[in-house]
Write a protein that holds these residues in place. Structure first.
Motif, PDB file in Angstrom:
ATOM      1  N   GLU A 100      11.436  13.199  -3.218  1.00  0.00           N
ATOM      2  CA  GLU A 100      10.075  13.732  -3.179  1.00  0.00           C
ATOM      3  C   GLU A 100      10.029  15.229  -3.419  1.00  0.00           C
ATOM      4  N   ALA A 101      11.123  15.909  -3.192  1.00  0.00           N
ATOM      5  CA  ALA A 101      11.164  17.358  -3.414  1.00  0.00           C
ATOM      6  C   ALA A 101      11.479  17.705  -4.867  1.00  0.00           C
ATOM      7  N   GLY A 102      11.766  16.675  -5.678  1.00  0.00           N
ATOM      8  CA  GLY A 102      12.072  16.914  -7.078  1.00  0.00           C
ATOM      9  C   GLY A 102      13.550  17.091  -7.370  1.00  0.00           C
ATOM     10  N   GLU A 103      14.393  17.007  -6.336  1.00  0.00           N
ATOM     11  CA  GLU A 103      15.835  17.117  -6.543  1.00  0.00           C
ATOM     12  C   GLU A 103      16.367  15.835  -7.186  1.00  0.00           C
ATOM     13  N   MET A 137       2.808   5.914  -2.769  1.00  0.00           N
ATOM     14  CA  MET A 137       3.935   6.777  -3.117  1.00  0.00           C
ATOM     15  C   MET A 137       3.979   7.004  -4.626  1.00  0.00           C
ATOM     16  N   ASN A 138       3.708   5.956  -5.409  1.00  0.00           N
ATOM     17  CA  ASN A 138       3.630   6.122  -6.854  1.00  0.00           C
ATOM     18  C   ASN A 138       2.521   7.104  -7.218  1.00  0.00           C
ATOM     19  N   GLU A 139       1.374   6.946  -6.562  1.00  0.00           N
ATOM     20  CA  GLU A 139       0.251   7.843  -6.833  1.00  0.00           C
ATOM     21  C   GLU A 139       0.622   9.290  -6.511  1.00  0.00           C
ATOM     22  N   ARG A 140       1.241   9.500  -5.349  1.00  0.00           N
ATOM     23  CA  ARG A 140       1.595  10.864  -4.920  1.00  0.00           C
ATOM     24  C   ARG A 140       2.557  11.524  -5.915  1.00  0.00           C
ATOM     25  N   LEU A 141       3.623  10.806  -6.277  1.00  0.00           N
ATOM     26  CA  LEU A 141       4.633  11.397  -7.140  1.00  0.00           C
ATOM     27  C   LEU A 141       4.114  11.576  -8.565  1.00  0.00           C
ATOM     28  N   ALA A 142       3.267  10.660  -9.017  1.00  0.00           N
ATOM     29  CA  ALA A 142       2.677  10.818 -10.344  1.00  0.00           C
ATOM     30  C   ALA A 142       1.809  12.077 -10.398  1.00  0.00           C
ATOM     31  N   LYS A 143       1.008  12.300  -9.369  1.00  0.00           N
ATOM     32  CA  LYS A 143       0.164  13.500  -9.330  1.00  0.00           C
ATOM     33  C   LYS A 143       1.007  14.755  -9.215  1.00  0.00           C
ATOM     34  N   PHE A 145      13.749   5.368  -4.603  1.00  0.00           N
ATOM     35  CA  PHE A 145      13.654   4.192  -3.743  1.00  0.00           C
ATOM     36  C   PHE A 145      13.108   4.622  -2.385  1.00  0.00           C
ATOM     37  N   HIS A 146      11.922   4.154  -2.072  1.00  0.00           N
ATOM     38  CA  HIS A 146      11.282   4.573  -0.836  1.00  0.00           C
ATOM     39  C   HIS A 146      11.636   3.643   0.319  1.00  0.00           C
ATOM     40  N   ARG A 147      11.342   4.100   1.522  1.00  0.00           N
ATOM     41  CA  ARG A 147      11.636   3.312   2.721  1.00  0.00           C
ATOM     42  C   ARG A 147      10.791   2.046   2.749  1.00  0.00           C
ATOM     43  N   LEU A 148      11.233   1.077   3.540  1.00  0.00           N
ATOM     44  CA  LEU A 148      10.518  -0.179   3.712  1.00  0.00           C
ATOM     45  C   LEU A 148       9.812  -0.182   5.058  1.00  0.00           C
ATOM     46  N   ALA A 153       0.839  -1.204   0.000  1.00  0.00           N
ATOM     47  CA  ALA A 153       0.000   0.000   0.000  1.00  0.00           C
ATOM     48  C   ALA A 153       0.869   1.248   0.000  1.00  0.00           C
ATOM     49  N   TYR A 154       1.930   1.230   0.800  1.00  0.00           N
ATOM     50  CA  TYR A 154       2.825   2.389   0.857  1.00  0.00           C
ATOM     51  C   TYR A 154       3.449   2.652  -0.513  1.00  0.00           C
ATOM     52  N   SER A 155       3.915   1.604  -1.187  1.00  0.00           N
ATOM     53  CA  SER A 155       4.543   1.766  -2.493  1.00  0.00           C
ATOM     54  C   SER A 155       3.548   2.285  -3.529  1.00  0.00           C
ATOM     55  N   ALA A 156       2.342   1.723  -3.528  1.00  0.00           N
ATOM     56  CA  ALA A 156       1.324   2.175  -4.479  1.00  0.00           C
ATOM     57  C   ALA A 156       0.953   3.628  -4.228  1.00  0.00           C
TER      58      ALA A 156
END
Length: 294
Positions: free
Chosen positions: A180-183, A28-34, A253-256, A23-26
């Motif tokens: 996440e900040a775009g850097e 995070m993908n949703e957040r960054l895509a938006k 690469f997001h946290r686990l 759920a976290y990975s999905a």
């Protein structure tokens, strides 16, 4: 033709039930895509036909719909595209970068122990902690290879890492890591630390490494967001992308997530499933809040 807007993908395997880590990975993908004005694809990575089951795939779809994550309608199911992976494997073979290995897992272990005894020290390990393949079958002659293949002996196909790296000599094997900040910053990779990885098996005519780079290219994926447990494997993916002339996505690469004992959530450990939480009355809003996606 590549899309002008970013394309992300969430790619679970239907070999078990999704847990909070998925759920976290999905999400995070949703957040960054938006955030980047992109689209999000769903890919079903079901190359392991022995372990992947239709009820798990339906469970994935139910869980993601419950979470309220929107995906582009068309879903790619890997088991329908083995020909794509075979063509990529044939290209690598035509370059002289693939060879058959007839060693069983036990034989590999025995060869590693022998090498350790002869060298008087521990045999090198890959980033996941597994001993590197000692190259037992690399020296087999053409006649021996032909005889054993014609006899139908079980075998896997391995990437000859030294020849692959020589082929990619002069290429800058690096990718763009974004946060996440775009850097963004460049990350150099070191595929040699993985040794002669397996690219296909008799019962599964591809591997995660091969299929994922082919899929990302065919789907024009521009941004790959996945867990830190796959960060080191990107070494192999970069090498394959360069050898096959494929575009290199940006990576994050997001946290686990861990359980109360500190161990990583995993299907193999039967970590608590999203379906169980849903059955207990937990709401998707509560899940989003718990994971930091309010």
């Amino acid at each position: 033709m590549a899309s002008s807007s970013p394309i992300f993908r969430f790619a679970p395997s239907p070999n078990g039930r999704l847990h909070l880590g998925h759920a976290y990975s999905a999400l995070m993908n949703e957040r960054l895509a938006k955030r980047l004005g992109g689209t999000l694809l769903l890919r079903i990575e079901d190359i392991d036909l022995a372990r992947c089951r239709p009820e798990f795939e339906q469970g994935i779809r139910d869980d993601l719909a419950w979470l309220g994550i929107g995906f582009k309608p068309q879903v790619r199911r890997q088991s329908l595209h083995f020909d794509d992976y075979r063509r990529a494997l044939d290209r690598l073979d035509a370059m002289g970068l693939v060879y058959p290995c007839f060693c069983s897992r036990q034989e590999v272990k025995d060869d590693v122990r022998r090498c350790e005894a002869e060298a008087g020290k521990r045999w090198p390990r890959d980033p996941d902690g597994a001993p590197l393949y000692p190259g037992t079958c690399r020296s087999l002659g053409e006649a021996e290879l032909r005889r054993r293949r014609e006899a139908g002996e079980p075998h896997v196909l391995r990437l000859a890492m030294d020849r692959a790296l020589a082929r990619a000599a002069g290429e800058r094997l690096s990718y763009r890591l974004f946060d996440e900040a775009g850097e963004e910053r460049d990350i150099r990779v070191d595929p040699a630390r993985w040794g002669d990885v397996v690219l296909a098996r008799k019962d599964v005519p591809t591997s995660y490494h091969l299929s994922v780079v082919v899929d990302d290219a065919l789907q024009n994926v521009s941004h790959v967001v996945r867990g830190k447990d796959l960060e080191a494997a990107t070494d192999i993916h970069l090498l394959l992308q360069h050898l096959l002339g494929l575009a290199v996505p940006r990576y994050h690469f997001h946290r686990l997530l861990s359980d109360e004992t500190g161990q990583k959530l995993a299907k193999s450990r039967l970590s608590r499933a999203l379906a169980d939480l849903r059955a207990e009355g937990v709401t998707p809003e509560a899940i989003r809040q718990q994971l930091g996606f309010t």
